[in-house]
Design a protein around this motif. Sequence first.
Motif, PDB file in Angstrom:
ATOM      1  N   GLY A  29       0.818  -1.208   0.000  1.00 30.69           N
ATOM      2  CA  GLY A  29       0.000   0.000   0.000  1.00 30.69           C
ATOM      3  C   GLY A  29       0.851   1.256   0.000  1.00 30.69           C
ATOM      4  N   GLU A  30       0.372   2.297   0.668  1.00 27.55           N
ATOM      5  CA  GLU A  30       1.085   3.574   0.666  1.00 27.55           C
ATOM      6  C   GLU A  30       2.430   3.497   1.378  1.00 27.55           C
ATOM      7  OE1 GLU A  30      -1.264   6.816   1.984  1.00 27.55           O
ATOM      8  OE2 GLU A  30      -2.838   6.514   0.491  1.00 27.55           O
ATOM      9  N   GLY A  31       2.646   2.443   2.140  1.00 23.69           N
ATOM     10  CA  GLY A  31       3.934   2.263   2.798  1.00 23.69           C
ATOM     11  C   GLY A  31       5.076   2.066   1.814  1.00 23.69           C
ATOM     12  N   ALA A  32       4.730   1.738   0.563  1.00 24.36           N
ATOM     13  CA  ALA A  32       5.752   1.530  -0.463  1.00 24.36           C
ATOM     14  C   ALA A  32       6.500   2.808  -0.809  1.00 24.36           C
ATOM     15  CB  ALA A  32       5.122   0.942  -1.727  1.00 24.36           C
ATOM     16  N   THR A  33       5.997   3.954  -0.345  1.00 26.23           N
ATOM     17  CA  THR A  33       6.676   5.225  -0.621  1.00 26.23           C
ATOM     18  C   THR A  33       8.060   5.294   0.028  1.00 26.23           C
ATOM     19  OG1 THR A  33       5.519   6.217   1.266  1.00 26.23           O
ATOM     20  CG2 THR A  33       4.559   6.538  -0.921  1.00 26.23           C
ATOM     21  N   VAL A  34       8.353   4.397   0.982  1.00 25.21           N
ATOM     22  CA  VAL A  34       9.687   4.379   1.599  1.00 25.21           C
ATOM     23  C   VAL A  34      10.748   3.985   0.567  1.00 25.21           C
ATOM     24  CG1 VAL A  34       8.771   3.830   3.881  1.00 25.21           C
ATOM     25  CG2 VAL A  34       9.498   1.968   2.383  1.00 25.21           C
ATOM     26  N   LEU A  35      10.308   3.422  -0.563  1.00 29.40           N
ATOM     27  CA  LEU A  35      11.239   3.025  -1.613  1.00 29.40           C
ATOM     28  C   LEU A  35      11.643   4.204  -2.506  1.00 29.40           C
ATOM     29  CD1 LEU A  35       9.493  -0.291  -2.743  1.00 29.40           C
ATOM     30  CD2 LEU A  35      11.524  -0.080  -1.295  1.00 29.40           C
ATOM     31  N   GLU A  36      11.057   5.366  -2.261  1.00 29.85           N
ATOM     32  CA  GLU A  36      11.297   6.522  -3.130  1.00 29.85           C
ATOM     33  C   GLU A  36      12.776   6.895  -3.255  1.00 29.85           C
ATOM     34  OE1 GLU A  36       9.593  11.049  -3.876  1.00 29.85           O
ATOM     35  OE2 GLU A  36       8.968   9.900  -2.116  1.00 29.85           O
ATOM     36  N   PRO A  37      13.559   6.915  -2.162  1.00 33.34           N
ATOM     37  CA  PRO A  37      14.982   7.269  -2.312  1.00 33.34           C
ATOM     38  C   PRO A  37      15.726   6.341  -3.268  1.00 33.34           C
ATOM     39  CG  PRO A  37      14.332   7.362  -0.005  1.00 33.34           C
ATOM     40  CD  PRO A  37      13.191   6.729  -0.742  1.00 33.34           C
ATOM     41  N   VAL A  38      15.406   5.051  -3.226  1.00 35.50           N
ATOM     42  CA  VAL A  38      16.054   4.089  -4.128  1.00 35.50           C
ATOM     43  C   VAL A  38      15.653   4.374  -5.572  1.00 35.50           C
ATOM     44  CG1 VAL A  38      16.328   1.642  -4.704  1.00 35.50           C
ATOM     45  CG2 VAL A  38      16.066   2.346  -2.307  1.00 35.50           C
ATOM     46  N   GLY A 200       0.991   1.292  -4.960  1.00 31.77           N
ATOM     47  CA  GLY A 200       0.702   1.510  -3.541  1.00 31.77           C
ATOM     48  C   GLY A 200      -0.080   2.780  -3.292  1.00 31.77           C
ATOM     49  N   GLN A 201       0.222   3.859  -4.054  1.00 35.53           N
ATOM     50  CA  GLN A 201      -0.434   5.149  -3.839  1.00 35.53           C
ATOM     51  C   GLN A 201      -1.778   5.261  -4.540  1.00 35.53           C
ATOM     52  OE1 GLN A 201       3.193   7.646  -4.883  1.00 35.53           O
ATOM     53  NE2 GLN A 201       2.341   8.885  -3.258  1.00 35.53           N
ATOM     54  N   TYR A 202      -1.860   4.757  -5.765  1.00 37.20           N
ATOM     55  CA  TYR A 202      -3.045   5.017  -6.589  1.00 37.20           C
ATOM     56  C   TYR A 202      -3.880   3.778  -6.911  1.00 37.20           C
ATOM     57  CZ  TYR A 202      -0.540   9.379  -7.254  1.00 37.20           C
ATOM     58  OH  TYR A 202       0.124  10.549  -7.047  1.00 37.20           O
ATOM     59  N   GLY A 203      -3.463   2.625  -6.392  1.00 36.15           N
ATOM     60  CA  GLY A 203      -4.211   1.402  -6.697  1.00 36.15           C
ATOM     61  C   GLY A 203      -5.660   1.478  -6.266  1.00 36.15           C
ATOM     62  N   LYS A 204      -5.931   2.065  -5.077  1.00 31.52           N
ATOM     63  CA  LYS A 204      -7.305   2.143  -4.562  1.00 31.52           C
ATOM     64  C   LYS A 204      -8.162   3.114  -5.374  1.00 31.52           C
ATOM     65  CE  LYS A 204      -6.020   1.062   0.212  1.00 31.52           C
ATOM     66  NZ  LYS A 204      -5.981   1.543   1.624  1.00 31.52           N
ATOM     67  N   GLU A 205      -7.527   4.136  -5.977  1.00 36.40           N
ATOM     68  CA  GLU A 205      -8.295   5.140  -6.718  1.00 36.40           C
ATOM     69  C   GLU A 205      -8.977   4.540  -7.945  1.00 36.40           C
ATOM     70  OE1 GLU A 205      -8.809   7.997  -5.657  1.00 36.40           O
ATOM     71  OE2 GLU A 205      -7.238   8.420  -4.207  1.00 36.40           O
ATOM     72  N   VAL A 206      -8.368   3.486  -8.489  1.00 36.63           N
ATOM     73  CA  VAL A 206      -8.909   2.897  -9.711  1.00 36.63           C
ATOM     74  C   VAL A 206     -10.312   2.347  -9.493  1.00 36.63           C
ATOM     75  CG1 VAL A 206      -8.547   1.061 -11.427  1.00 36.63           C
ATOM     76  CG2 VAL A 206      -6.612   2.378 -10.591  1.00 36.63           C
ATOM     77  N   VAL A 207     -10.621   1.892  -8.283  1.00 41.29           N
ATOM     78  CA  VAL A 207     -11.950   1.330  -8.024  1.00 41.29           C
ATOM     79  C   VAL A 207     -12.868   2.359  -7.379  1.00 41.29           C
ATOM     80  CG1 VAL A 207     -11.101  -1.020  -7.827  1.00 41.29           C
ATOM     81  CG2 VAL A 207     -11.155   0.427  -5.795  1.00 41.29           C
ATOM     82  N   GLY A 208     -12.427   3.607  -7.290  1.00 41.85           N
ATOM     83  CA  GLY A 208     -13.230   4.663  -6.691  1.00 41.85           C
ATOM     84  C   GLY A 208     -14.130   5.341  -7.702  1.00 41.85           C
ATOM     85  N   PRO A 209     -14.582   6.572  -7.399  1.00 36.23           N
ATOM     86  CA  PRO A 209     -15.519   7.303  -8.257  1.00 36.23           C
ATOM     87  C   PRO A 209     -15.002   7.549  -9.669  1.00 36.23           C
ATOM     88  CG  PRO A 209     -15.351   8.339  -6.097  1.00 36.23           C
ATOM     89  CD  PRO A 209     -14.278   7.315  -6.173  1.00 36.23           C
TER      90      PRO A 209
END
Length: 412
Positions: A29-38, A200-209
């Motif tokens: 999920g959004e926790g994957a943002t910790v990979l941003e520096p890599v 992780g950031q936008y996966g949930k938005e796809v099933v939203g409005p």
Amino acid sequence: MKTFWKNYKSSVILIASMLIGGIVGAIWGEGATVLEPVADVFLHLLYCCVVPLIFCSLSSSIAKMQDMKKLRKILVTFIILTFITGIISALFQALSVVIWDPAKGAAISMTEDVTDATGSLNILGMFTVGDFPNLFSKSNLMALIVFTILFAFAIIKSGEKGRPVVEALDRLTTVIVNLINIVMKIAPIGLGCYFAMLIGQYGKEVVGPLGRSIVIYLVVSIIYFVLSQTIMAYIGAGKDGVKTWWKGCIAPTLTALGTCSSAATLPVNMQHAREIGIPEDIADVAIPLGANLHKDGSCMIQIVKISLLCGLCGMQYTTPRNIFMSVVVAVIAAIVMGGIPAGGYVGELFILSAFDFPTVTIPIMVLLGTITDAVSTAINVTGDTGLAMIIARVVDGKDWFKKAQEKKVSDQ
């Protein structure tokens, strides 16, 4: 099997990294943002290659041209084809939203405010900067291209004294290309991390409005991607050209999907052009220009935005006037407005002005554009090589690809 692995090893590794990254993002999920520096290590290295690559390759290619009529023909053909493909892509998407209404069943809040809706309409500002050091920034690539073209003309006017400069730029281009090859060694790690972050950031938005709009865009984009790239490669170089284009398209496509950046994908796309055999004097002009101006994917998402907002605001999209206006606005917003540095929400403001939508619709457009940015960028970027192939046929004749392949064999 050994031959297949030898030819497609890098592509298979990149696809595997994308899939692994997507799975990690879906689970984390959004926790994957910790990979941003890599991920940023890979992206920053690519960004550092962009400016010297454009300056050295473009200036040396133009400076080596003896026939200025050829350069003019390349530029005119590029501009004409850019607008033609932009209009076609917009009409292609418009047909889909006429058949499937993106606003059907949507329940999106229209009350969210916008904290910063500023934008610059200084179109001429995209071609110049106020200080020399600002040229060497990925944010001012269009200005860099203009300066580089003028610099190349200055080399030509210098005659014999300019030849050492051309030779130096040629050698620098070779070094930079080798540097890009080194950077691409860490591409699987960088792209894998980026895909994990995106899902992780936008996966949930796809099933939203916005799900219906996004699904429509993604399905139509995939169809357009396959058709447009195949047709452009076929027009440019026939059946063999199509095979060669698809053989090497995976690296630039996945780089665009992972980074959502035309600038970051530019070095990889230049490599793809060289693998295809597109003449350097054409590729070195058309590919950098295409990264800034050739934006079929962006044209398509503008159509989805307009049709969605028409439905949400109680307007009928399927009128001849609205469809015509949407195509014109989409092409201008994507091709012209997209190249303005520090433009802010200028594309969204342009749409608002043309259709008189309320300001509160800006967050909808921004969110829709953000979620679909990866796919839009992939279509924008990969279309540049197909466009360059058509330009090569127009400028160098229908046998250009055959000659390029013969030269490649003789050089081996």
